[in-house]
Design a protein around this motif. Sequence first.
Motif, mmCIF file in Angstrom:
data_model
loop_
_atom_site.group_PDB
_atom_site.id
_atom_site.type_symbol
_atom_site.label_atom_id
_atom_site.label_comp_id
_atom_site.label_asym_id
_atom_site.label_seq_id
_atom_site.Cartn_x
_atom_site.Cartn_y
_atom_site.Cartn_z
ATOM 1 N N ASP A 17 0.825 -1.208 0.000
ATOM 2 C CA ASP A 17 0.000 0.000 0.000
ATOM 3 C C ASP A 17 0.860 1.259 0.000
ATOM 4 N N ASP A 18 1.957 1.239 0.764
ATOM 5 C CA ASP A 18 2.889 2.369 0.766
ATOM 6 C C ASP A 18 3.441 2.595 -0.646
ATOM 7 N N LEU A 19 3.820 1.510 -1.309
ATOM 8 C CA LEU A 19 4.382 1.608 -2.657
ATOM 9 C C LEU A 19 3.336 2.136 -3.641
ATOM 10 N N LYS A 20 2.100 1.700 -3.493
ATOM 11 C CA LYS A 20 1.026 2.203 -4.365
ATOM 12 C C LYS A 20 0.847 3.707 -4.189
ATOM 13 N N GLU A 21 0.925 4.184 -2.954
ATOM 14 C CA GLU A 21 0.790 5.624 -2.685
ATOM 15 C C GLU A 21 1.977 6.405 -3.247
ATOM 16 N N THR A 22 3.167 5.852 -3.081
ATOM 17 C CA THR A 22 4.362 6.495 -3.627
ATOM 18 C C THR A 22 4.254 6.595 -5.142
#
Length: 130
Positions: free
Chosen positions: A117-122
């Motif tokens: 999820d962090d990577l998707k937001e980044t």
Amino acid sequence: MSSIFSKIIAGEIPCHKIAEDDSFIAFLDITPIREGHVLVVPKVEVDKIFDVNDDLLAKWLVFAKPVAKAIEKAFPCNRCGISVIGLEVPHAHMHLVPVDSADDLNFTREKLSVSQDDLKETRKKILAHL
């Protein structure tokens, strides 16, 4: 033997893609040293950057430029740094990292622990500026 990057390029391993053309792919590093850390990889599998042919080497920076500019806009930083080390994966690649000091490109520091999820937001943050 195919590198992990060749498997990503072939679609055998998923990635958080930022940009792609016929010669290159840019995607998020899954173990970043800072949020916004992107790998830019030529699709041809060559181990060392200075073994990449001259034409492709020149085009590599041109491909990376808009990604670097998007990183600078997406994350508070002094600039987007670039690093080429090439010891972990035997496939030439460059790192684009938002930096405020030279120490921000210190690859011996502990990597960030990030979720999918962090990577998707980044990815969303960078793509908003591409």
